[in-house]
Design a protein around this motif. Structure first.
Motif, PDB file in Angstrom:
ATOM      1  N   SER A  99       3.515 -26.795  15.479  1.00  0.00           N
ATOM      2  CA  SER A  99       3.404 -27.795  16.552  1.00  0.00           C
ATOM      3  C   SER A  99       3.215 -27.181  17.930  1.00  0.00           C
ATOM      4  N   HIS A 100       3.459 -25.864  18.096  1.00  0.00           N
ATOM      5  CA  HIS A 100       3.294 -25.252  19.427  1.00  0.00           C
ATOM      6  C   HIS A 100       1.833 -25.308  19.887  1.00  0.00           C
ATOM      7  N   MET A 101       0.923 -25.545  18.912  1.00  0.00           N
ATOM      8  CA  MET A 101      -0.498 -25.561  19.243  1.00  0.00           C
ATOM      9  C   MET A 101      -0.901 -26.833  19.989  1.00  0.00           C
ATOM     10  N   PHE A 102      -0.073 -27.892  19.891  1.00  0.00           N
ATOM     11  CA  PHE A 102      -0.437 -29.127  20.588  1.00  0.00           C
ATOM     12  C   PHE A 102       0.726 -29.812  21.305  1.00  0.00           C
ATOM     13  N   LEU A 103       1.954 -29.236  21.261  1.00  0.00           N
ATOM     14  CA  LEU A 103       3.086 -29.801  22.020  1.00  0.00           C
ATOM     15  C   LEU A 103       3.339 -28.970  23.278  1.00  0.00           C
ATOM     16  N   PRO A 104       3.673 -29.618  24.416  1.00  0.00           N
ATOM     17  CA  PRO A 104       3.813 -28.903  25.703  1.00  0.00           C
ATOM     18  C   PRO A 104       5.203 -28.300  25.910  1.00  0.00           C
ATOM     19  N   PHE A 105       5.756 -27.667  24.858  1.00  0.00           N
ATOM     20  CA  PHE A 105       7.065 -27.027  25.002  1.00  0.00           C
ATOM     21  C   PHE A 105       6.851 -25.512  25.105  1.00  0.00           C
ATOM     22  N   HIS A 106       7.167 -24.963  26.302  1.00  0.00           N
ATOM     23  CA  HIS A 106       6.881 -23.543  26.531  1.00  0.00           C
ATOM     24  C   HIS A 106       7.707 -22.630  25.628  1.00  0.00           C
ATOM     25  N   TRP A 107       8.934 -23.072  25.307  1.00  0.00           N
ATOM     26  CA  TRP A 107       9.795 -22.204  24.482  1.00  0.00           C
ATOM     27  C   TRP A 107       9.202 -21.969  23.091  1.00  0.00           C
ATOM     28  N   LEU A 108       8.339 -22.936  22.625  1.00  0.00           N
ATOM     29  CA  LEU A 108       7.710 -22.747  21.317  1.00  0.00           C
ATOM     30  C   LEU A 108       6.675 -21.622  21.336  1.00  0.00           C
ATOM     31  N   HIS A 109       6.227 -21.239  22.547  1.00  0.00           N
ATOM     32  CA  HIS A 109       5.235 -20.160  22.666  1.00  0.00           C
ATOM     33  C   HIS A 109       5.898 -18.782  22.744  1.00  0.00           C
ATOM     34  N   ASN A 110       7.227 -18.785  22.854  1.00  0.00           N
ATOM     35  CA  ASN A 110       7.955 -17.507  22.915  1.00  0.00           C
ATOM     36  C   ASN A 110       7.765 -16.762  21.589  1.00  0.00           C
ATOM     37  N   PRO A 111       7.239 -15.532  21.630  1.00  0.00           N
ATOM     38  CA  PRO A 111       6.967 -14.806  20.381  1.00  0.00           C
ATOM     39  C   PRO A 111       8.211 -14.599  19.510  1.00  0.00           C
ATOM     40  N   TYR A 112       9.387 -14.440  20.159  1.00  0.00           N
ATOM     41  CA  TYR A 112      10.603 -14.203  19.368  1.00  0.00           C
ATOM     42  C   TYR A 112      11.111 -15.489  18.711  1.00  0.00           C
ATOM     43  N   ILE A 113      10.875 -16.638  19.377  1.00  0.00           N
ATOM     44  CA  ILE A 113      11.189 -17.928  18.751  1.00  0.00           C
ATOM     45  C   ILE A 113      10.289 -18.124  17.534  1.00  0.00           C
ATOM     46  N   GLN A 114       9.009 -17.811  17.709  1.00  0.00           N
ATOM     47  CA  GLN A 114       8.061 -17.947  16.598  1.00  0.00           C
ATOM     48  C   GLN A 114       8.420 -17.006  15.452  1.00  0.00           C
ATOM     49  N   LEU A 115       8.847 -15.806  15.779  1.00  0.00           N
ATOM     50  CA  LEU A 115       9.264 -14.851  14.751  1.00  0.00           C
ATOM     51  C   LEU A 115      10.479 -15.377  13.989  1.00  0.00           C
ATOM     52  N   ALA A 116      11.437 -15.937  14.736  1.00  0.00           N
ATOM     53  CA  ALA A 116      12.651 -16.473  14.103  1.00  0.00           C
ATOM     54  C   ALA A 116      12.324 -17.632  13.159  1.00  0.00           C
ATOM     55  N   LEU A 117      11.368 -18.491  13.563  1.00  0.00           N
ATOM     56  CA  LEU A 117      10.983 -19.614  12.715  1.00  0.00           C
ATOM     57  C   LEU A 117      10.166 -19.162  11.500  1.00  0.00           C
TER      58      LEU A 117
END
Length: 700
Positions: A99-117
């Motif tokens: 969803s980070h590709m179309f939702l305006p939440f900056h924290w979803l673009h954090n590489p470490y958040i993405q790694l954790a998910l």
């Protein structure tokens, strides 16, 4: 395969023909014989004449990534053992990551958040696809999981490198890793459920065996599971209940619905001493039966076993798919490497995009679709035939029936009912009523089929009664009798008359005091559906042939009535073999018969078709059994063979076309890895769905 050396194992985790191929190849490398691997029914069978290290074999099978259970009751699966739960788990993490590709939440673009998910999904992918991929490489038969594993691992390592080195968003493809794993798991869920539907015919039959039974011990009644029934037990079956085992009625009578085996919806009246079959239903009445065949010896168990073997046997058309699937993975990996080299080094495509193209090539390729194309269609086709009373013993038989050139028929009991009708009676020196009375009086002492038919047709209440003081049946000749006035009578075949007697067209002769007083011409009673079958064969350019041991005039009379041009009469069993061999040289040949003398011809023909009321040896010799003894079942057989082969060809076309069309699109960058994963999952569903369509498809 001998029972003493036969080993049967329940193996879960095989989801396509490629999985079965890896188990099969491993067992053959160990020197095991008669290896039989059925991924749909989760069975592995093999035999070995020497010492057998079963524990080692089980360990090797589990080393390929599958689970072995030696008993039929498979334990309850753990949460993560079910592919449905794996999919739900990965979906929970993949959705926010994607969803980070179309939702305006900056924290979803954090590489470490993405790694954790992504990490939980990646670990799940490693345990599921990675283990399977590595074990398949060890077995020498790389499967689809190798492609999936390389694809999502490449995306994860590329992304992890970008995160650790802080290379920016161009290196962030964690969502690709998670979505690939999630979508492929979704495809596996669809595949698992669809494959289970293709084996529903066997599961339906197994349900008929799982009933409660009332066992009688003296005056006591005991309710037991049908699996606890022993041969010799006395069982009580009431209205509406399933008969729990094969047996003979020792008390009572009932109307029994045998549509399970014959497809005939009308109930059959059963009386004392009649046989009944386990799984059939008592619609009205109560009976006590003596159990005769239980467990694996019952009719239903033997049918289930035949169907399992048939569904897993390979028709020749499958060899093409197997050959391609066996070399598919190395070829696709080579194409993926070539795609990266050409994109990055030749056409100056960016590194990330070049890797994504290579991953898309790996993910979109689907050898499973090719592996599933034939077995799923065969399973459904054989299951449909079985529900209509046509039991086909081998998958190869389906293709042979579709390519049939000649169908050879036995006469008596096959094209005819086995009963006889009077065509003409000629009398000399007595009236017709007295002749009929005399025929019935004499033939009532014989159990010969012709004698029984004459009595049944000519007997009436107004007949004259004859009293005989002496009656003898002479085998091969007929009946001799003497009445109270000392008159001698003899009735029988042409052997009892003088050589100069005109016997043309007549079969039974009656003499009184050595004088011929009556000649009887009889004819075989044709089965009502025989003419329709012969006409259909001619429409399909299949040549019907009559092959019988009966007299020439009889055979030609039947052939003329049915429209059969090629007739072989007065043939002994060894001569029948020669006739079958001569037709086999000209094209695929089927033989339809029911007697012991037909067994060699049934075995020799490309497709032996036996009627369900045939002799035991004829049934064992045949590849197809018509359970309801109706020639309309041959029409069903032809239709099932034709449409199953059509379905196989459609499936193989789709599987090949999909890969030929999709791989270049992925290599050129028109399909990203996530869309490729979705397309790959859909390809299996399309193939299996087309096979399932055979269940409800109108057969013309």
């Amino acid at each position: 395969m001998s029972e003493s050396n036969l080993v049967e194992l329940n193996v879960t985790g095989m989801h396509c023909n490629n999985c079965a191929l890896s188990v099969h190849k491993m067992l053959e490398k160990k020197g095991l014989k008669e290896v039989h691997v059925d991924f749909a029914n989760e069975e592995v069978k093999f035999s070995n004449a020497g010492e057998l290290n079963l524990d080692g074999i089980i360990k090797d099978i589990e080393g390929l990534g599958f689970k072995v259970y030696e008993n039929e009751e498979i334990p309850q699966e753990g949460f993560f053992a079910k592919v449905e739960n794996k999919f739900i788990f990965s979906l929970i993490f993949a959705v926010p990551l994607f969803s980070h590709m179309f939702l305006p939440f900056h924290w979803l673009h954090n590489p470490y958040i993405q790694l954790a998910l992504c990490l939980p999904v990646f670990i799940l992918g490693l345990s599921y696809f990675g283990k399977s991929a590595i074990n398949s490489l060890r077995s020498g038969v790389p499967n689809m999981d190798v492609l999936i594993f390389i694809g999502f691992t490449s995306a994860f390592i590329y992304s992890l490198t970008g995160t650790v080195l802080n290379l920016g968003p161009d290196y962030m493809f964690y969502e690709t890793t998670a979505v690939i794993i999630t979508l492929v798991l979704l495809g596996n869920v669809f595949e698992k459920r669809s494959v289970s539907q293709t084996t529903s015919a066997i599961k339906d039959l197994l349900k008929y065996q799982q009933v409660k039974a009332i066992r009688l011990i003296g005056d006591e009644q005991e309710v037991i599971d049908s699996r606890m029934i022993n041969s010799g037990d006395t069982l009580l079956v009431n209205t509406g209940e399933k008969i729990p085992a094969d047996g003979d009625i020792i008390w009572g009578n009932a109307s029994v619905n045998e549509s399970l085996l014959t497809g005939e919806s009308l109930p059959i009246e059963k009386n004392k001493y009649d046989s009944v079959i386990g799984g059939t239903v008592v619609e009205q009445g109560s009976i006590k039966i003596l159990a005769t065949k239980v467990g694996k010896h019952s009719v239903l168990s033997q049918i289930v076993e035949i169907m399992k073997r048939a569904q897993s046997s390979k028709p020749p058309i499958q060899r093409l798919g197997d050959r391609v699937a066996a070399i598919f993975v190395p070829v696709v990996v080579s194409i993926a490497v070539l795609t990266f080299v050409l994109s990055y080094l030749i056409f100056d495509v960016q590194l990330g995009e070049s890797i994504m193209r290579s991953i898309a090539v790996l993910v979109i390729s689907c050898p499973c679709a090719m592996g599933l194309a034939t077995p799923t269609a065969v399973m459904v086709g054989l299951g449909r035939g079985a529900k209509q009373g046509v039991l086909i013993k081998g998958g190869a038989t389906v293709e042979e029936m579709a390519n049939l050139k000649y169908m050879v028929f036995d006469k008596t009991g096959t094209l005819t009912t086995g009963n006889f009708a009077v065509r003409d009676i000629q009398v000399f020196d007595l009236d017709m009523a007295e002749a009929k009375s005399l025929i019935v009086a004499l033939e009532s002492y014989s159990n010969h089929p012709i004698a029984k038919s004459l009595v049944a047709e000519l007997e009436s209440d107004k007949m004259k009664r004859f009293i005989f003081t002496e009656v003898n049946e002479v085998k091969g000749m007929g009946i001799k009798a003497i009445d109270a006035d000392g008159n001698q009578y003899e009735i029988g075949s042409s052997k009892i008359v003088q050589p100069e007697t005109d016997i043309d067209g007549f079969d039974v002769f009656l003499k009184k005091n050595d004088q011929l007083i009556c000649k009887i011409a009889i004819e075989d009673e044709l089965k009502p559906e025989a003419k329709n079958l012969i006409d259909l064969l001619k429409e399909r350019k299949i040549t019907p042939v009559l092959l019988s041991g009966d007299r020439k005039e009889k055979c030609e009379f039947v052939a003329q009535k049915l429209g059969i041009d090629t007739v072989y009469s007065e043939q002994r069993p060894e001569q029948k073999l020669q006739v079958i061999d001569s037709f086999k040289k000209k094209g695929t040949t089927a033989m339809v018969g029911d007697g012991i003398n037909d067994a060699p011809a049934l075995t020799t023909s490309d497709v032996g078709v036996s009627l369900g009321n045939a002799s035991h040896i004829a049934i064992q010799s045949a590849k197809v059994i018509l359970l309801n003894n109706d020639l309309n079942s041959v029409i069903t057989l032809l239709k099932v063979g034709k449409h199953t082969l059509i379905t196989i060809k459609q499936n193989l076309f789709w599987a090949f076309f999909y890969n030929i069309f999709a791989i270049p699109l992925a290599a050129l960058g028109y399909l990203g890895p996530m869309l490729a994963a979705l397309a790959m999952a859909c390809s299996d569903v399309v193939v299996i769905g087309n096979s399932l369509r055979l269940k409800i498809k109108k057969l013309d």
